[in-house]
Enzyme design. Structure first.
Site, PDB file in Angstrom:
ATOM      1  N   ASN A 219     -82.684-105.712  31.055  1.00  0.00           N
ATOM      2  CA  ASN A 219     -82.404-104.219  31.402  1.00  0.00           C
ATOM      3  C   ASN A 219     -83.608-103.621  31.559  1.00  0.00           C
ATOM      4  OD1 ASN A 219     -83.923-103.345  28.862  1.00  0.00           O
ATOM      5  ND2 ASN A 219     -82.276-104.767  27.798  1.00  0.00           N
ATOM      6  N   ASP A 288     -77.011-106.866  24.176  1.00  0.00           N
ATOM      7  CA  ASP A 288     -75.873-106.936  23.136  1.00  0.00           C
ATOM      8  C   ASP A 288     -75.417-108.359  23.395  1.00  0.00           C
ATOM      9  OD1 ASP A 288     -76.140-104.503  22.029  1.00  0.00           O
ATOM     10  OD2 ASP A 288     -75.446-103.406  23.465  1.00  0.00           O
ATOM     11  N   LYS A 298     -79.610-124.694  38.469  1.00  0.00           N
ATOM     12  CA  LYS A 298     -78.877-123.262  39.127  1.00  0.00           C
ATOM     13  C   LYS A 298     -77.516-123.562  39.528  1.00  0.00           C
ATOM     14  CE  LYS A 298     -80.344-120.419  43.250  1.00  0.00           C
ATOM     15  NZ  LYS A 298     -81.094-120.503  44.559  1.00  0.00           N
ATOM     16  N   PRO A 316     -77.071-111.469  17.740  1.00  0.00           N
ATOM     17  CA  PRO A 316     -77.329-110.758  16.321  1.00  0.00           C
ATOM     18  C   PRO A 316     -78.048-109.315  16.625  1.00  0.00           C
ATOM     19  CG  PRO A 316     -78.860-112.588  16.690  1.00  0.00           C
ATOM     20  CD  PRO A 316     -78.076-112.700  18.045  1.00  0.00           C
ATOM     21  N   ASP A 317     -77.425-108.418  15.824  1.00  0.00           N
ATOM     22  CA  ASP A 317     -78.092-107.149  15.752  1.00  0.00           C
ATOM     23  C   ASP A 317     -79.502-107.351  14.814  1.00  0.00           C
ATOM     24  OD1 ASP A 317     -78.981-104.517  15.026  1.00  0.00           O
ATOM     25  OD2 ASP A 317     -76.983-104.009  15.794  1.00  0.00           O
ATOM     26  N   ILE A 318     -80.707-107.575  15.238  1.00  0.00           N
ATOM     27  CA  ILE A 318     -82.010-107.701  14.587  1.00  0.00           C
ATOM     28  C   ILE A 318     -81.870-106.641  13.623  1.00  0.00           C
ATOM     29  CG2 ILE A 318     -84.346-108.123  14.560  1.00  0.00           C
ATOM     30  CD1 ILE A 318     -83.845-108.774  17.760  1.00  0.00           C
ATOM     31  N   PHE A 338     -84.403 -97.078  17.122  1.00  0.00           N
ATOM     32  CA  PHE A 338     -84.235 -96.536  18.284  1.00  0.00           C
ATOM     33  C   PHE A 338     -82.920 -96.411  18.837  1.00  0.00           C
ATOM     34  CE2 PHE A 338     -88.128 -94.905  20.232  1.00  0.00           C
ATOM     35  CZ  PHE A 338     -89.107 -95.094  19.085  1.00  0.00           C
ATOM     36  N   LYS A 352     -75.023 -94.051  15.019  1.00  0.00           N
ATOM     37  CA  LYS A 352     -75.660 -95.115  14.721  1.00  0.00           C
ATOM     38  C   LYS A 352     -76.694 -95.494  13.368  1.00  0.00           C
ATOM     39  CE  LYS A 352     -76.452 -96.806  18.632  1.00  0.00           C
ATOM     40  NZ  LYS A 352     -76.732 -96.962  19.996  1.00  0.00           N
ATOM     41  N   LYS A 356     -76.254 -98.869  11.451  1.00  0.00           N
ATOM     42  CA  LYS A 356     -77.242 -99.720  11.171  1.00  0.00           C
ATOM     43  C   LYS A 356     -78.130 -99.842   9.920  1.00  0.00           C
ATOM     44  CE  LYS A 356     -78.005-100.446  15.976  1.00  0.00           C
ATOM     45  NZ  LYS A 356     -78.261-101.795  16.747  1.00  0.00           N
TER      46      LYS A 356
HETATM   47  O1  C5P Z   1     -76.851-100.747  19.201  1.00  0.00           O
HETATM   48  P1  C5P Z   1     -78.008-100.087  19.932  1.00  0.00           P
HETATM   49  O2  C5P Z   1     -78.527-101.256  20.925  1.00  0.00           O
HETATM   50  O3  C5P Z   1     -77.836 -98.878  20.753  1.00  0.00           O
HETATM   51  O4  C5P Z   1     -79.025-100.045  18.779  1.00  0.00           O
HETATM   52  C1  C5P Z   1     -80.531 -99.779  19.179  1.00  0.00           C
HETATM   53  C2  C5P Z   1     -81.304-100.101  17.824  1.00  0.00           C
HETATM   54  O5  C5P Z   1     -80.860-101.332  17.476  1.00  0.00           O
HETATM   55  C3  C5P Z   1     -82.879-100.310  18.253  1.00  0.00           C
HETATM   56  O6  C5P Z   1     -83.651 -99.958  17.340  1.00  0.00           O
HETATM   57  C4  C5P Z   1     -82.689-101.593  18.859  1.00  0.00           C
HETATM   58  O7  C5P Z   1     -84.113-102.163  18.872  1.00  0.00           O
HETATM   59  C5  C5P Z   1     -81.750-102.394  17.605  1.00  0.00           C
HETATM   60  N1  C5P Z   1     -81.124-103.507  18.027  1.00  0.00           N
HETATM   61  C6  C5P Z   1     -81.550-104.909  17.479  1.00  0.00           C
HETATM   62  N2  C5P Z   1     -80.806-105.740  17.666  1.00  0.00           N
HETATM   63  C7  C5P Z   1     -79.660-105.823  18.817  1.00  0.00           C
HETATM   64  C8  C5P Z   1     -79.276-104.648  19.271  1.00  0.00           C
HETATM   65  C9  C5P Z   1     -80.474-103.542  18.960  1.00  0.00           C
HETATM   66  O8  C5P Z   1     -82.605-104.892  16.736  1.00  0.00           O
HETATM   67  N3  C5P Z   1     -79.095-106.972  19.053  1.00  0.00           N
END
Ligand code: C5P
Length: 413
Positions: A219, A288, A298, A316-318, A338, A352, A356
């Site tokens: 991105n 995501d 390739k 995974p959502d860190i 953020f 959010k 979160k």
């Molecule tokens: O869900 P979204 O991507 O909008 O969330 C943004 C926040 O979550 C940011 O702080 C981003 O660094 C964190 N994030 C994360 N791991 C992911 C997706 C988002 O830590 N897989």
């Protein structure tokens, strides 16, 4: 303002820049220019030896002030240059500081104007920073190391040295830091240490999710905000680890950087470092989803006109994972998220923050910030919403660090 610009960073400060003898004097010329650009007034004081490497005329031209060399200089009305010059300074920085100069400081000698000023300065009020510069053998010599310890014990801040090619043709430790690094050290020095003793983890930049060895999904995140936050946190006294996705930004001085590529790499490093952090600031734009399988080779067009079918799995959502960890839940770890939104900033940010599980969420309009040097932020916490109006990412990072420090001191209590 560029995030790397020094403009205004030392506004109103009066700096005495001392030069002792060494080939690194040429870097002092650049340092002088940077300090002036940063808004400081600069008074240059040189030793006789420094005058062998660069002329007082050059330093006068760069600082815009007559240079002092001799303690017998009759220009000051009271004939006491060492007293006048050392009392009006906000800081005294000696760059380069030669081995001989450091030895003089260690012994409290005052045979020339510069060491005399260092000795005559009010220690509590006028800090002394020294930037050593010398041959690697001189640097490694036990006498030099002993003198450096003594000088530090006597209250000077000894800045580091760099390793690399030396004027003598040898290679090793002892090179003076670059002018920009020294200016940054001075800027950091003046920053209030509101995060002293805190270990801060910052994630920054995009992630790259491989499709095959030459393609992937990423991105437009530039990493600038996260790098600025890492720098501001370090300047505020924190021990900072920065986990960076693929960006080509320079590492802020004094920050430990871990480079990663994918969300899974960032997750692994993040979960590990978060175990001993006090503050986690997640600025990274983590992908995501990732391709379910990355092809080993390739992926080729086969001439059929059919596009390859890519399956995706969720990353995974860190942030959410770390924010729900026992340390975060118990208040030992303060998590900041953020959110880059494209509309309904406030409503999306509030939702959010809850999703979160973070005490503080920082929202901005994604397309208006990616790659830019400035931004505007909306801070959402359990007390409501507040604005950090449009400014450079550098300024916003400093303001955000102050906001976090304020909350953390209340958080742990
Ligand atoms: O869900 P979204 O991507 O909008 O969330 C943004 C926040 O979550 C940011 O702080 C981003 O660094 C964190 N994030 C994360 N791991 C992911 C997706 C988002 O830590 N897989």
């Amino acid at each position: 303002m560029n995030t790397n610009d020094v403009a205004g960073e030392l506004q109103g400060r009066h700096i005495v820049l001392g030069l002792s003898g060494g080939a690194a004097c040429f870097k002092a010329a650049e340092l002088c220019r940077l300090l002036v650009k940063a808004g400081a007034s600069v008074q240059v004081v040189m030793t006789e030896a420094a005058c062998q490497f660069i002329t007082p005329v050059a330093m006068q031209a760069l600082s815009g002030r007559p240079v002092y060399v001799s303690q017998w200089d009759a220009r000051p009305g009271n004939n006491m240059a060492h007293i006048n010059l050392s009392r009006e300074a906000d800081a005294l920085i000696v760059a380069p500081a030669s081995a001989d100069f450091i030895a003089q400081l260690a012994q409290g000698r005052a045979g020339e104007l510069l060491p005399l000023m260092c000795l005559a300065r009010p220690i509590e009020r006028v800090p002394l920073l020294i930037a050593p510069a010398m041959n690697r053998e001189m640097w490694a010599h036990p006498a030099t190391q002993r003198n450096l310890r003594q000088v530090a014990q006597d209250g000077a801040q000894v800045l580091g040295v760099a390793c690399g090619d030396q004027a003598c043709g040898e290679t090793g430790d002892g090179r003076m830091l670059e002018a920009r690094e020294l200016a940054d050290e001075l800027i950091a020095f003046f920053t209030p240490k509101v995060l002293a003793g805190q270990r801060v983890l910052v994630t920054a930049g995009p992630t790259f999710e491989a499709i095959d060895p030459v393609r992937g999904i990423t991105n437009l995140s530039s990493g600038k905000m996260g790098f600025a936050v890492a720098r501001a946190a370090r300047e505020a006294g924190a021990e900072v680890t920065l986990i960076a996705g693929p960006v080509s930004l320079p590492t802020p001085r004094g920050v430990r950087r871990i480079d990663v590529v994918s969300a899974l790499d960032m997750h692994e490093a993040g979960v590990d470092i978060a175990q001993s952090a006090h503050i986690f600031i997640a600025t990274a734009a983590v992908a995501d989803w990732r391709p379910a399988t990355a092809a080993a080779h390739k992926i080729k067009k086969d001439g059929s006109g059919e596009a390859p079918q890519l399956g995706f799995v969720e990353n995974p959502d860190i942030l959410a994972e770390i924010a729900h960890s026992p340390r975060a839940q118990s208040g030992e770890l303060f998590c900041v998220g953020f959110a880059a939104e494209s509309q309904d900033l406030q409503a999306n940010a509030q939702a959010k923050r809850v999703r979160k599980g973070v005490p503080l969420l920082v929202a901005n309009i994604g397309p208006a910030t990616f790659g830019k040097d400035d931004n505007a932020l909306l801070l959402v916490d359990d007390e409501g919403v507040s604005d950090l109006p449009r400014a450079s990412k550098r300024v916003l990072a400093q303001q955000l660090v102050a906001e976090i420090a304020r909350r953390v001191s209340g958080f742990a209590a």
